[in-house]
Scaffold this active site. Sequence first.
Site, PDB file in Angstrom:
ATOM      1  N   CYS A   1       0.878  -1.169   0.000  1.00 10.61           N
ATOM      2  CA  CYS A   1       0.000   0.000   0.000  1.00 10.61           C
ATOM      3  C   CYS A   1       0.913   1.216   0.000  1.00 10.61           C
ATOM      4  O   CYS A   1       2.050   1.139  -0.454  1.00 10.61           O
ATOM      5  CB  CYS A   1      -0.946  -0.024   1.195  1.00 10.61           C
ATOM      6  N   LEU A   2       0.459   2.322   0.519  1.00 11.88           N
ATOM      7  CA  LEU A   2       1.282   3.524   0.508  1.00 11.88           C
ATOM      8  C   LEU A   2       2.230   3.569   1.706  1.00 11.88           C
ATOM      9  O   LEU A   2       3.434   3.718   1.547  1.00 11.88           O
ATOM     10  CB  LEU A   2       0.381   4.767   0.459  1.00 11.88           C
TER      11      LEU A   2
END
Length: 95
Positions: A76-77
């Site tokens: 994810c980020l």
Amino acid sequence: AGRSLSYQELKDLKKSSVLHIDVRERWEIDRFGKIPASINIPLGELVEALQMDPTEFKEQYNQKMPSKSDPVVFSCLAGTRSKQALGFAMSLGFS
């Protein structure tokens, strides 16, 4: 067991048959780009996706559905959502 990977470890893993699932939202992929050879399954869809019929999974994500013993990497980020994704996958019996 779940653990964090460096980008280099991920690159090395991707030379083998690891499935890389990016759990960011679609707009984030559009805005920030996708990691090559990853598939996007937003976190909110993941539990449903991992319980799909393999044929349905392939139709929707254009990728063979992982079996419970296949190596899967989530990203994810910042790492928060991929940790959640890992928890979901493990609770569904993925190793």
